[in-house]
Design a protein around this motif. Structure first.
Motif, mmCIF file in Angstrom:
data_model
loop_
_atom_site.group_PDB
_atom_site.id
_atom_site.type_symbol
_atom_site.label_atom_id
_atom_site.label_comp_id
_atom_site.label_asym_id
_atom_site.label_seq_id
_atom_site.Cartn_x
_atom_site.Cartn_y
_atom_site.Cartn_z
ATOM 1 N N ALA A 126 0.856 -1.038 -0.146
ATOM 2 C CA ALA A 126 0.065 -0.239 0.149
ATOM 3 C C ALA A 126 1.058 1.305 0.044
ATOM 4 C CB ALA A 126 -0.995 -0.072 1.447
ATOM 5 N N LEU A 127 1.937 1.354 0.773
ATOM 6 C CA LEU A 127 2.593 2.175 0.778
ATOM 7 C C LEU A 127 3.426 2.513 -0.298
ATOM 8 C CD1 LEU A 127 4.201 4.658 2.500
ATOM 9 C CD2 LEU A 127 5.629 3.083 3.288
ATOM 10 N N LYS A 128 3.860 1.562 -1.012
ATOM 11 C CA LYS A 128 4.536 1.448 -2.382
ATOM 12 C C LYS A 128 3.702 2.149 -3.436
ATOM 13 C CE LYS A 128 7.500 -0.661 -5.733
ATOM 14 N NZ LYS A 128 7.032 -0.253 -6.834
ATOM 15 N N ASP A 129 2.290 1.757 -3.608
ATOM 16 C CA ASP A 129 1.474 2.405 -4.600
ATOM 17 C C ASP A 129 1.354 4.031 -4.255
ATOM 18 O OD1 ASP A 129 1.067 -0.245 -5.502
ATOM 19 O OD2 ASP A 129 -0.830 -0.749 -4.434
ATOM 20 N N ALA A 130 1.038 4.166 -2.885
ATOM 21 C CA ALA A 130 1.106 5.671 -2.476
ATOM 22 C C ALA A 130 2.006 6.521 -3.010
ATOM 23 C CB ALA A 130 0.546 5.779 -1.062
ATOM 24 N N ASP A 152 4.301 5.632 -5.444
ATOM 25 C CA ASP A 152 4.426 5.612 -6.985
ATOM 26 C C ASP A 152 3.218 6.780 -7.422
ATOM 27 O OD1 ASP A 152 6.332 3.848 -6.908
ATOM 28 O OD2 ASP A 152 5.075 2.094 -7.404
ATOM 29 N N ASP A 153 1.980 6.800 -6.855
ATOM 30 C CA ASP A 153 1.022 7.547 -7.188
ATOM 31 C C ASP A 153 1.428 9.049 -7.056
ATOM 32 O OD1 ASP A 153 -0.401 5.384 -8.016
ATOM 33 O OD2 ASP A 153 -1.771 5.472 -6.368
ATOM 34 N N CYS A 154 2.204 9.398 -5.796
ATOM 35 C CA CYS A 154 2.496 10.636 -5.526
ATOM 36 C C CYS A 154 3.674 11.187 -6.558
ATOM 37 C CB CYS A 154 3.064 10.722 -4.014
ATOM 38 S SG CYS A 154 3.254 12.496 -3.499
ATOM 39 N N LEU A 155 4.511 10.451 -6.893
ATOM 40 C CA LEU A 155 5.543 10.746 -7.823
ATOM 41 C C LEU A 155 5.250 10.798 -9.239
ATOM 42 C CD1 LEU A 155 8.573 8.562 -6.572
ATOM 43 C CD2 LEU A 155 8.014 10.756 -6.066
#
Length: 290
Positions: A48-52, A54-57
């Protein structure tokens, strides 16, 4: 006003879930924030943190900042793994109202001190920060002196007792150097009146704040403030104004500052293509004019 798009990472349960639900359903919050939950459906927190992140970048996905609820792993380590960069230097900065501090070991003081100074300038918009170094270890005197020579923002070292005095109001942040006899962390907690600080993870591109659900309001405000401050700080540096003049010679500044100060230099003021009649006037010239 544009809404702040914030990603909240973590699977809140029990009382924490009720706090989060009350916040999301609050009338005022819906007008300020657009919140996306990551990991609420049972997804592993690291995924979940990795998805967040990636979406932020990703510029095509409108996520401004990330707020992490309590994770099983330390927040700065979890974010480093999410970035897939083990060499990334992430500095956790503890913030509660106007009190900001970091805790450093005996070996990485210089690097983290520079990161804290940059955090205060870029993330928190404190352009001329005053940072106090708290240390009771004489062995770090040379390192502290080196830090102070590199920047004008650092003062000290001070003993732990300074945190109990009125001098704390004169500083924007504190660097606490760990050792066995250091009681600074206990005194910092007294200074905060037992309030739980939020943790800003600086040194990375995403604006990430780690917090307890009870501090979710402060975390949202801080994450949004940091994201906006970074834009304001970076924008003038992307396309700086070019010089409106061109030096006639290379290293013009060096030549200019190399001139001797004081006294008159005839060679520097010699006029070209100018002749002077140094011959004395004779008697005939004087009689003609008279």
């Amino acid at each position: 006003m544009k809404k702040n798009n914030v990603a909240i990472v973590g699977n809140a349960t029990g009382d924490d879930a009720s706090v989060l639900n009350n916040m999301l359903s609050a009338e005022g919050m819906s007008g300020l924030y657009t919140i996306t939950l990551y990991g609420a459906d049972g997804q592993p927190e690291q995924d979940a943190l990795k998805d967040a992140v990636d979406d932020c970048l990703d510029e095509e996905i409108d996520i401004d900042s990330i707020v992490c609820l309590p994770l099983t792993q330390a927040p700065h380590k979890a974010v480093r793994h999410a970035l897939a960069d083990d060499s990334a230097t992430i500095l956790p900065v503890m913030i509660c109202d106007e009190t900001r501090y970091i805790t450093v070991g005996q070996e990485d003081i210089t690097k983290k001190a520079a990161l804290l100074e940059q955090c205060l300038k870029r993330d928190l918009c404190i352009l001329m920060p005053r940072i106090a170094i708290i240390s009771s270890d004489d062995e770090q005197a040379d390192t502290i002196k080196e830090i102070q020579e590199k920047g004008n923002s650092f003062f000290g070292p001070f003993s732990d007792e300074m945190l109990e005095s009125e001098e704390v109001r004169a500083f924007d942040a504190f660097i606490i150097i760990e050792n066995k006899d250091n009681k600074a962390e206990e005194q910092i907690k007294k200074l905060l009146d037992d309030k739980a600080p939020v943790t800003l993870l600086t040194g990375i591109a995403p604006s990430v704040v780690a917090t307890e659900p009870s501090n979710i309001y402060d975390a949202l405000a801080l994450a949004t403030e940091v994201a906006r401050n970074r834009i304001s700080y970076d924008l003038p540096l992307k396309n700086p104004l070019q010089k409106l003049f061109v030096e006639k010679k290379e290293d013009g500044d060096k030549a200019r500052f190399a001139k001797k100060k004081g006294g008159f230099d005839p060679a520097a003021h010699k006029r070209e293509n100018t002749t002077y009649n140094t011959k004395a006037r004779g008697e005939e010239d004087i009689q003609e004019k008279s």
